[in-house]
Scaffold this motif. Structure first.
Motif, mmCIF file in Angstrom:
data_model
loop_
_atom_site.group_PDB
_atom_site.id
_atom_site.type_symbol
_atom_site.label_atom_id
_atom_site.label_comp_id
_atom_site.label_asym_id
_atom_site.label_seq_id
_atom_site.Cartn_x
_atom_site.Cartn_y
_atom_site.Cartn_z
ATOM 1 N N UNK A 1 -4.244 -1.879 47.091
ATOM 2 C CA UNK A 1 -3.989 -2.092 45.662
ATOM 3 C C UNK A 1 -4.887 -1.164 44.835
ATOM 4 N N UNK A 2 -6.159 -1.053 45.238
ATOM 5 C CA UNK A 2 -7.079 -0.177 44.495
ATOM 6 C C UNK A 2 -6.594 1.272 44.531
ATOM 7 N N UNK A 3 -6.173 1.733 45.716
ATOM 8 C CA UNK A 3 -5.764 3.131 45.863
ATOM 9 C C UNK A 3 -4.561 3.448 44.963
ATOM 10 N N UNK A 4 -3.577 2.553 44.927
ATOM 11 C CA UNK A 4 -2.375 2.816 44.123
ATOM 12 C C UNK A 4 -2.696 2.756 42.628
ATOM 13 N N UNK A 5 -3.549 1.810 42.268
ATOM 14 C CA UNK A 5 -3.996 1.638 40.889
ATOM 15 C C UNK A 5 -4.748 2.899 40.429
ATOM 16 N N UNK A 6 -5.632 3.343 41.311
ATOM 17 C CA UNK A 6 -6.460 4.505 40.992
ATOM 18 C C UNK A 6 -5.605 5.770 40.853
ATOM 19 N N UNK A 7 -4.628 5.926 41.751
ATOM 20 C CA UNK A 7 -3.792 7.130 41.702
ATOM 21 C C UNK A 7 -3.101 7.241 40.347
ATOM 22 N N UNK A 8 -2.525 6.122 39.874
ATOM 23 C CA UNK A 8 -1.768 6.190 38.620
ATOM 24 C C UNK A 8 -2.690 6.455 37.433
ATOM 25 N N UNK A 9 -3.851 5.817 37.417
ATOM 26 C CA UNK A 9 -4.744 5.995 36.261
ATOM 27 C C UNK A 9 -5.322 7.417 36.251
ATOM 28 N N UNK A 10 -5.709 7.920 37.411
ATOM 29 C CA UNK A 10 -6.280 9.278 37.453
ATOM 30 C C UNK A 10 -5.215 10.302 37.048
ATOM 31 N N UNK A 11 -4.009 10.190 37.615
ATOM 32 C CA UNK A 11 -2.953 11.166 37.285
ATOM 33 C C UNK A 11 -2.565 11.049 35.814
ATOM 34 N N UNK A 12 -2.377 9.819 35.331
ATOM 35 C CA UNK A 12 -1.989 9.609 33.932
ATOM 36 C C UNK A 12 -3.051 10.175 32.988
ATOM 37 N N UNK A 13 -4.323 9.931 33.300
ATOM 38 C CA UNK A 13 -5.417 10.390 32.430
ATOM 39 C C UNK A 13 -5.460 11.919 32.392
ATOM 40 N N UNK A 14 -5.306 12.548 33.530
ATOM 41 C CA UNK A 14 -5.391 14.020 33.556
ATOM 42 C C UNK A 14 -4.167 14.630 32.863
ATOM 43 N N UNK A 15 -2.975 14.185 33.272
ATOM 44 C CA UNK A 15 -1.766 14.879 32.821
ATOM 45 C C UNK A 15 -1.421 14.582 31.368
ATOM 46 N N UNK A 16 -1.922 13.463 30.840
ATOM 47 C CA UNK A 16 -1.629 13.220 29.424
ATOM 48 C C UNK A 16 -2.565 14.042 28.534
ATOM 49 N N UNK A 17 -3.545 14.698 29.136
ATOM 50 C CA UNK A 17 -4.470 15.481 28.308
ATOM 51 C C UNK A 17 -4.333 16.980 28.459
ATOM 52 N N UNK A 18 -3.810 17.429 29.592
ATOM 53 C CA UNK A 18 -3.818 18.877 29.810
ATOM 54 C C UNK A 18 -2.658 19.353 30.666
ATOM 55 N N UNK A 19 -2.340 20.662 30.504
ATOM 56 C CA UNK A 19 -1.366 21.310 31.373
ATOM 57 C C UNK A 19 -2.121 22.123 32.413
ATOM 58 N N UNK A 20 -1.674 22.003 33.648
ATOM 59 C CA UNK A 20 -2.302 22.761 34.736
ATOM 60 C C UNK A 20 -1.259 23.689 35.332
ATOM 61 N N UNK A 21 -1.695 24.813 35.898
ATOM 62 C CA UNK A 21 -0.764 25.582 36.734
ATOM 63 C C UNK A 21 -1.346 25.660 38.140
ATOM 64 N N UNK A 22 -0.423 25.649 39.094
ATOM 65 C CA UNK A 22 -0.831 25.714 40.493
ATOM 66 C C UNK A 22 -1.105 27.170 40.845
ATOM 67 N N UNK A 23 -2.221 27.456 41.504
ATOM 68 C CA UNK A 23 -2.546 28.845 41.832
ATOM 69 C C UNK A 23 -2.127 29.234 43.254
ATOM 70 N N UNK A 24 -1.782 28.237 44.086
ATOM 71 C CA UNK A 24 -1.394 28.567 45.476
ATOM 72 C C UNK A 24 -0.101 29.385 45.471
ATOM 73 N N UNK A 25 -0.138 30.504 46.193
ATOM 74 C CA UNK A 25 1.032 31.397 46.213
ATOM 75 C C UNK A 25 2.053 30.965 47.265
ATOM 76 N N UNK A 26 1.583 30.229 48.277
ATOM 77 C CA UNK A 26 2.471 29.833 49.378
ATOM 78 C C UNK A 26 2.465 28.316 49.505
#
Ligand code: HEM
Length: 459
Positions: free
Chosen positions: A400-425
């Motif tokens: 339960x903690x892991x699923x709760x944490x995943x949503x809050x961490x992702x929501x907090x990051x993505x609602x504040x900033x745009x990221x681009x992935x640098x991996x080419x492959x």
């Protein structure tokens, strides 16, 4: 009578492939033998191991693992002992295991979990504020910082201060020593852990273990000397616990349980978060749907607003499906002669549920190597078809903690900033100790931050 299908390759070769290429090992045998097959995986004992990936059979195993037919012994997890010791959930068996679970479970559920929401969001905020702009960020390292601080808070009620910083550093250094498939041999070949002199990995392991123990024992002694009955962290609960004879846990018991929770509780979730960020940013349509849903959140500073979002939840589930961090359940032991998938099993055999293979069965998940969160919106899967946290008496206490944490961490990051992935492959999965993680570092760059009014600002 037919016996469980057994791969023909020499045992040492099987063991080597399992260490260096676990996904290849499982897929090859699934393609050849199907639902059930014997495996040779170097687990430290001699009992035959049988890997099962048929959901109904796995359901049978995990709903009968306390009874007369099957058990879930802890001593068969001995490979973990050098890292986390014997006196903890993962290595205890029977009544001792059941009692310890009752003690450790409550802080990871219900009201206690709710209380962690603000703390998870604040920790995430503090970590991402340190991200440089337009420079590469190693996602795993930052996710590991977040999840380590969250578990330190849950376990000790604190994550700041000298002792916690040192613990954070020592534990990540220790786990990084088995970060590649080859280095993971350290886990499976215990003689490699011997101290062969100052430059050997064994010597480094011993030094790290001694330094970590010193910090943990110092914390335990201080807490014993100054008990605070108002504290609700896990160490306080463990310190207050008494058995029927009125006896409490020893310092060694406490050290082993703390190590088990710290290790199991942060690396796994950090890996899952790393994959989630990878997939969201490698597939534009997934990213666009996540963002559209986050735009509907009226108060992104309230962590609970991220918990019920259907698409974000589906992204987290699809991440845990396609890359299950724990590839296998812990072993369950056959106690009486029985039949599974039509094959006879003898007492003493150990059964492993292959979470990876179940999650990649084409009859359950068409095009299983494709990341498609919509699967979880279109269909409901049973707890034995989608089972990233195992099941039965050893089901993950941190699920339960892991699923709760995943949503809050992702929501907090993505609602504040745009990221681009640098991996080419494309990034492939690979062994990381006893878990499965990304083979190459996942790297992103922060390109835009969102202002409070949600308009996008170039930075
Ligand atoms: C994405 C994150 C995680 C995944 C994929 C995961 C997966 C698993 C799996 C598959 C098992 C074995 C279950 C079985 O044999 O049936 C397990 C056990 C366990 N996990 Fe997790 N886990 C995660 C996070 C956590 C966290 C956050 C904690 C700490 C609070 C934790 C603590 C444990 C413990 C203590 C056990 C052993 C339980 C027992 O033996 O009774 N895990 N986990």
């Amino acid at each position: 009578m037919q016996t469980v299908p057994t791969p023909k390759a020499p045992m040492p070769l099987q063991a080597l492939q399992w260490i260096l290429d676990p996904v290849g090992y499982m897929e090859k045998n699934f393609n050849r033998y199907g639902d059930i097959f014997q495996s040779f995986l170097l687990w430290g004992g001699t009992a035959p191991l049988v890997m099962v990936n048929e959901p109904k059979a796995v359901q049978y195993i995990l709903t009968h693992d306390t009874g007369k037919e099957l058990t879930a012994p802890g001593d068969v997890n001995q490979l973990l002992e050098p890292l986390i010791g014997r006196q903890n959930l993962m290595l205890l068996s029977g009544t001792q295991h059941r009692n310890r679970r009752q003690l450790v479970m409550p802080p990871f559920h219900g009201e206690r979990l709710k209380a962690y929401g603000q703390m998870i969001q604040q920790i995430t905020q503090n970590v991402i504020e340190q991200w440089p702009t337009r420079e590469s960020v190693n996602v795993r390292l930052t996710m590991q910082k977040i999840t380590m601080r969250v578990i330190l808070e849950a376990v000790f009620g604190l994550h700041q201060g000298d002792r916690y910083q040192q613990l954070e550093h020592l534990l990540s250094t220790r786990l990084d020593m088995t970060a590649t498939p080859l280095a993971s041999a350290l886990v499976f070949l215990p003689w490699l852990q011997k101290d062969f002199g100052p430059w050997s990995p064994g010597s480094r392991l011993h030094k790290l273990a001694a330094q970590t123990d010193q910090l943990l024992f110092a914390e335990i002694q201080e807490r014993r000397a100054h008990p605070d009955l108002n504290r609700t962290d896990i160490l306080s609960l463990l310190l207050a616990a008494k058995d029927e004879a009125g006896k409490g846990l020893t310092d060694q018991d406490l050290r082993d349980e703390l190590m088990a929770l710290l290790v199991a509780g942060h690396e796994t979730t950090a890996t899952a978060l790393t994959w989630a960020i990878y997939w969201i940013h490698s597939l534009p349509e997934v990213q666009q749907k996540v963002r559209a849903e986050l735009d509907t959140v009226s108060n992104p500073t309230d962590p609970s607003s991220f918990l019920q979002l259907p698409y974000l939840t589906a992204v987290c589930n699809e991440t845990l499906r396609i890359h299950p961090v724990a590839m296998l359940t812990f072993p369950r032991r056959v106690e009486v002669p029985m039949k599974l998938c039509g094959y006879p099993l003898e007492p003493g055999m150990l059964l492993l549920g292959s979470i990876y293979l179940i999650h990649h069965r084409p009859d359950l998940y068409p095009q299983p190597h494709q990341f498609r969160p919509e699967r979880f919106l279109e269909q409901q899967f049973s707890p034995y078809e989608f089972m990233p946290f195992g099941g039965g008496v050893r089901r993950c206490v941190g699920a339960a903690l892991a699923q709760y944490e995943m949503k809050i961490v992702l929501g907090t990051i993505l609602s504040q900033m745009d990221l681009v992935l640098l991996n080419k492959h494309p990034v492939q999965p690979a062994r990381r100790g006893v878990t499965l993680g990304p083979k190459q570092p996942v790297e992103v760059k922060k390109v835009r931050i969102h202002s409070a009014s949600k308009s996008l600002l170039e930075v």
